[in-house]
Design a protein around this motif. Structure first.
Motif, PDB file in Angstrom:
ATOM      1  N   MET A 102      39.993  24.655  24.566  1.00  0.00           N
ATOM      2  CA  MET A 102      41.071  23.676  24.437  1.00  0.00           C
ATOM      3  C   MET A 102      40.501  22.370  23.922  1.00  0.00           C
ATOM      4  SD  MET A 102      43.668  22.251  27.374  1.00  0.00           S
ATOM      5  CE  MET A 102      44.879  21.001  26.964  1.00  0.00           C
ATOM      6  N   HIS A 103      41.086  21.826  22.889  1.00  0.00           N
ATOM      7  CA  HIS A 103      40.596  20.585  22.324  1.00  0.00           C
ATOM      8  C   HIS A 103      41.084  19.398  23.141  1.00  0.00           C
ATOM      9  CE1 HIS A 103      38.904  22.321  18.690  1.00  0.00           C
ATOM     10  NE2 HIS A 103      39.943  23.117  18.675  1.00  0.00           N
ATOM     11  N   PRO A 104      40.193  18.397  23.404  1.00  0.00           N
ATOM     12  CA  PRO A 104      40.624  17.223  24.148  1.00  0.00           C
ATOM     13  C   PRO A 104      41.611  16.413  23.330  1.00  0.00           C
ATOM     14  CG  PRO A 104      38.402  16.919  23.271  1.00  0.00           C
ATOM     15  CD  PRO A 104      38.778  18.345  23.027  1.00  0.00           C
ATOM     16  N   PRO A 105      42.529  15.690  23.996  1.00  0.00           N
ATOM     17  CA  PRO A 105      43.527  14.916  23.274  1.00  0.00           C
ATOM     18  C   PRO A 105      42.896  13.778  22.504  1.00  0.00           C
ATOM     19  CG  PRO A 105      43.552  14.358  25.609  1.00  0.00           C
ATOM     20  CD  PRO A 105      42.644  15.538  25.453  1.00  0.00           C
ATOM     21  N   GLN A 150      37.552  10.084  20.090  1.00  0.00           N
ATOM     22  CA  GLN A 150      37.752  11.404  20.694  1.00  0.00           C
ATOM     23  C   GLN A 150      37.117  11.465  22.085  1.00  0.00           C
ATOM     24  OE1 GLN A 150      36.409  14.648  18.252  1.00  0.00           O
ATOM     25  NE2 GLN A 150      37.527  16.190  19.432  1.00  0.00           N
ATOM     26  N   ILE A 151      35.951  10.851  22.239  1.00  0.00           N
ATOM     27  CA  ILE A 151      35.292  10.814  23.547  1.00  0.00           C
ATOM     28  C   ILE A 151      36.148  10.055  24.551  1.00  0.00           C
ATOM     29  CG2 ILE A 151      33.308   9.874  24.811  1.00  0.00           C
ATOM     30  CD1 ILE A 151      31.647  10.391  22.224  1.00  0.00           C
ATOM     31  N   LEU A 152      36.655   8.914  24.141  1.00  0.00           N
ATOM     32  CA  LEU A 152      37.459   8.088  25.044  1.00  0.00           C
ATOM     33  C   LEU A 152      38.804   8.729  25.376  1.00  0.00           C
ATOM     34  CD1 LEU A 152      36.809   4.530  23.551  1.00  0.00           C
ATOM     35  CD2 LEU A 152      35.651   5.650  25.468  1.00  0.00           C
ATOM     36  N   GLY A 153      39.290   9.614  24.497  1.00  0.00           N
ATOM     37  CA  GLY A 153      40.562  10.277  24.737  1.00  0.00           C
ATOM     38  C   GLY A 153      40.462  11.530  25.579  1.00  0.00           C
ATOM     39  N   ASP A 154      39.237  11.938  25.924  1.00  0.00           N
ATOM     40  CA  ASP A 154      39.040  13.149  26.717  1.00  0.00           C
ATOM     41  C   ASP A 154      39.168  12.797  28.199  1.00  0.00           C
ATOM     42  OD1 ASP A 154      38.046  15.422  28.031  1.00  0.00           O
ATOM     43  OD2 ASP A 154      36.699  15.899  26.353  1.00  0.00           O
ATOM     44  N   VAL A 175      26.316  11.021  30.258  1.00  0.00           N
ATOM     45  CA  VAL A 175      25.605  11.686  31.355  1.00  0.00           C
ATOM     46  C   VAL A 175      25.765  13.201  31.261  1.00  0.00           C
ATOM     47  CG1 VAL A 175      25.556  12.027  33.859  1.00  0.00           C
ATOM     48  CG2 VAL A 175      25.691   9.723  32.922  1.00  0.00           C
ATOM     49  N   ALA A 176      27.000  13.658  31.103  1.00  0.00           N
ATOM     50  CA  ALA A 176      27.245  15.106  31.023  1.00  0.00           C
ATOM     51  C   ALA A 176      26.617  15.708  29.776  1.00  0.00           C
ATOM     52  CB  ALA A 176      28.748  15.383  31.044  1.00  0.00           C
ATOM     53  N   SER A 177      26.813  15.046  28.648  1.00  0.00           N
ATOM     54  CA  SER A 177      26.310  15.563  27.377  1.00  0.00           C
ATOM     55  C   SER A 177      24.788  15.476  27.305  1.00  0.00           C
ATOM     56  CB  SER A 177      26.946  14.761  26.232  1.00  0.00           C
ATOM     57  OG  SER A 177      26.604  15.296  24.988  1.00  0.00           O
ATOM     58  N   GLY A 178      24.235  14.353  27.763  1.00  0.00           N
ATOM     59  CA  GLY A 178      22.786  14.184  27.738  1.00  0.00           C
ATOM     60  C   GLY A 178      22.071  15.143  28.663  1.00  0.00           C
ATOM     61  N   ALA A 179      22.641  15.381  29.840  1.00  0.00           N
ATOM     62  CA  ALA A 179      22.034  16.328  30.784  1.00  0.00           C
ATOM     63  C   ALA A 179      22.000  17.729  30.200  1.00  0.00           C
ATOM     64  CB  ALA A 179      22.807  16.312  32.101  1.00  0.00           C
ATOM     65  N   ALA A 180      23.083  18.121  29.517  1.00  0.00           N
ATOM     66  CA  ALA A 180      23.128  19.449  28.898  1.00  0.00           C
ATOM     67  C   ALA A 180      22.092  19.572  27.789  1.00  0.00           C
ATOM     68  CB  ALA A 180      24.529  19.708  28.344  1.00  0.00           C
ATOM     69  N   ALA A 181      21.919  18.496  27.008  1.00  0.00           N
ATOM     70  CA  ALA A 181      20.938  18.528  25.920  1.00  0.00           C
ATOM     71  C   ALA A 181      19.516  18.624  26.462  1.00  0.00           C
ATOM     72  CB  ALA A 181      21.094  17.278  25.053  1.00  0.00           C
ATOM     73  N   LEU A 182      19.208  17.867  27.506  1.00  0.00           N
ATOM     74  CA  LEU A 182      17.870  17.906  28.087  1.00  0.00           C
ATOM     75  C   LEU A 182      17.587  19.260  28.744  1.00  0.00           C
ATOM     76  CD1 LEU A 182      17.742  14.320  29.651  1.00  0.00           C
ATOM     77  CD2 LEU A 182      16.560  15.120  27.591  1.00  0.00           C
ATOM     78  N   LYS A 183      18.614  19.838  29.358  1.00  0.00           N
ATOM     79  CA  LYS A 183      18.452  21.174  29.947  1.00  0.00           C
ATOM     80  C   LYS A 183      18.178  22.200  28.868  1.00  0.00           C
ATOM     81  CE  LYS A 183      20.767  24.510  32.981  1.00  0.00           C
ATOM     82  NZ  LYS A 183      21.999  24.782  33.771  1.00  0.00           N
ATOM     83  N   VAL A 203      33.679  22.942  20.511  1.00  0.00           N
ATOM     84  CA  VAL A 203      35.036  23.277  20.959  1.00  0.00           C
ATOM     85  C   VAL A 203      35.441  22.412  22.145  1.00  0.00           C
ATOM     86  CG1 VAL A 203      34.953  25.639  20.120  1.00  0.00           C
ATOM     87  CG2 VAL A 203      34.117  25.126  22.425  1.00  0.00           C
ATOM     88  N   ASN A 204      34.464  21.819  22.826  1.00  0.00           N
ATOM     89  CA  ASN A 204      34.730  20.941  23.968  1.00  0.00           C
ATOM     90  C   ASN A 204      34.631  19.466  23.595  1.00  0.00           C
ATOM     91  OD1 ASN A 204      35.137  22.994  25.955  1.00  0.00           O
ATOM     92  ND2 ASN A 204      32.929  23.378  25.910  1.00  0.00           N
ATOM     93  N   GLY A 205      34.697  19.173  22.304  1.00  0.00           N
ATOM     94  CA  GLY A 205      34.603  17.787  21.872  1.00  0.00           C
ATOM     95  C   GLY A 205      33.186  17.410  21.481  1.00  0.00           C
ATOM     96  N   PRO A 206      32.948  16.146  21.111  1.00  0.00           N
ATOM     97  CA  PRO A 206      31.606  15.708  20.709  1.00  0.00           C
ATOM     98  C   PRO A 206      30.605  15.873  21.848  1.00  0.00           C
ATOM     99  CG  PRO A 206      33.274  14.082  20.115  1.00  0.00           C
ATOM    100  CD  PRO A 206      33.949  15.074  21.014  1.00  0.00           C
ATOM    101  N   MET A 207      29.425  16.408  21.534  1.00  0.00           N
ATOM    102  CA  MET A 207      28.379  16.594  22.529  1.00  0.00           C
ATOM    103  C   MET A 207      27.019  16.327  21.891  1.00  0.00           C
ATOM    104  SD  MET A 207      29.898  17.458  25.393  1.00  0.00           S
ATOM    105  CE  MET A 207      28.754  18.335  26.454  1.00  0.00           C
ATOM    106  N   ILE A 208      26.069  15.859  22.692  1.00  0.00           N
ATOM    107  CA  ILE A 208      24.700  15.644  22.222  1.00  0.00           C
ATOM    108  C   ILE A 208      23.972  16.981  22.259  1.00  0.00           C
ATOM    109  CG2 ILE A 208      22.513  14.457  22.657  1.00  0.00           C
ATOM    110  CD1 ILE A 208      24.160  12.279  24.103  1.00  0.00           C
ATOM    111  N   ARG A 209      23.287  17.288  21.159  1.00  0.00           N
ATOM    112  CA  ARG A 209      22.539  18.538  21.085  1.00  0.00           C
ATOM    113  C   ARG A 209      21.191  18.275  20.422  1.00  0.00           C
ATOM    114  NH1 ARG A 209      25.625  19.908  24.313  1.00  0.00           N
ATOM    115  NH2 ARG A 209      27.136  21.636  24.296  1.00  0.00           N
TER     116      ARG A 209
END
Length: 309
Positions: free
Chosen positions: A1-4, A20-24, A104-112, A291-297
């Motif tokens: 589902m795409h964030p609003p 897009q980040i602020l609208g999620d 925090v969420a995106s950065g943690a996923a990238a570091l993991k 698919v979950n919006g912008p994320m750090i990778r």
């Protein structure tokens, strides 16, 4: 589902990706990620608390800067901030909290995803100090570029972090100034051989006795939250005297205090002009569409090769 999506904000400092980040609503609410902050280990700021901080900032700007059109424009922008229609200001407490929670969420996923040990670097380059009353958005952009260049030159190619700003004071030893600094998370195996180069590039001074600090990351999300925190302080230095029993020696110490009114307003105007993404520092990583919006990778070797072609 795409964030609003948020509405068209018409501000040049707000990119479509930031909108897009602020609208999620995941990042706008009180769901995960969660972390504890400070010595008291209290919960991170809630959405209601950020809302109250925005109202306080608006009131402060309107009360103390009624003759300053720039400050009044910032207050007006913040006054129109609302869920799904965020103002996107780099000084807005609600937008800053939302952007930090995404980081925090995106950065943690990238570091993991890197799958290796991570350490934290605190960098306080003395040359990135600015006298009170002279802070401008260009100082934030310059600090970001210099920090990135320093890390890469030292041999650290993968990193995630942000620019922090404090107002530093001392009764006698130096004039009040804003100090721009960086809080970085990077692979430990890159930091270890780079440590001597970092210390050589950022030597200690009388005003900054410990410009480079390094410690292992214990996977606590608070370290990521600190990198892009939107609560700024006044650091007051003082000389701690030695105890008579010799258990404590004379040394410089600091106390965190709230920003003075004029410092708070100057910083708010500067952050508004710089934009939220101006404080984000990335190396060997990028913000990508998912698919979950912008994320750090992390950038893979294949992506590196593709970029070089």
């Amino acid at each position: 589902m795409h964030p609003p999506k948020t509405s068209n904000l018409h501000y040049p400092d707000v990119t479509s990706r930031t909108q897009q980040i602020l609208g999620d609503r995941r990042w706008d609410g009180n769901g995960p990620p969660h972390w504890l902050i400070g010595k008291a280990q209290g919960p991170a700021q809630t959405a209601d608390e950020a809302y109250e901080e925005r109202l306080k900032l608006i009131a402060r700007l309107r009360h103390y800067t009624c003759d300053d059109p720039t400050a009044q424009a910032v207050a007006e922008r913040h006054d129109h901030c609302a869920p799904r229609q965020r103002c996107g200001s780099g000084a807005c407490p609600e937008c800053g909290r939302t952007y930090c929670r995404w980081f925090v969420a995106s950065g943690a996923a990238a570091l993991k995803q890197l799958g290796i040990g991570i350490s934290i670097i605190s960098l306080v380059p003395p040359q990135l100090s600015v006298p009170i009353g002279q802070l401008a958005s260009e100082h934030i952009h310059t600090a970001k570029q210099r920090i990135q260049a320093t890390l890469i030159k030292a041999g650290i190619s993968t990193f995630i972090g942000g620019i922090d700003i404090s107002a530093n004071e001392h009764k006698r030893e130096f004039d009040p100034h804003f100090q721009l600094q960086a809080w970085i998370l990077a692979p430990t195996d890159q930091i270890r051989p780079a440590e001597s180069k970092l210390r050589a590039a950022i030597p200690k001074t009388s005003t900054v006795p410990r410009p480079v600090k390094i410690k292992l990351w214990d996977r606590n999300l608070a370290a990521l939250g600190y990198a892009l925190k939107d609560h700024f302080v006044r650091r007051v230095s003082y000389q701690r005297e030695a105890n008579e029993d010799g258990s404590k020696h004379t040394c410089r110490n600091t106390r965190d205090r709230p920003l003075r009114v004029e410092q708070h307003i100057e910083l708010a105007i500067t952050l508004d002009q710089a934009g939220l993404q101006a404080r984000l520092i990335l190396g060997g990583c990028r913000v990508v569409r998912t698919v979950n919006g912008p994320m750090i990778r992390p950038i893979t070797k294949r992506q590196h090769d593709s970029d070089d072609q």
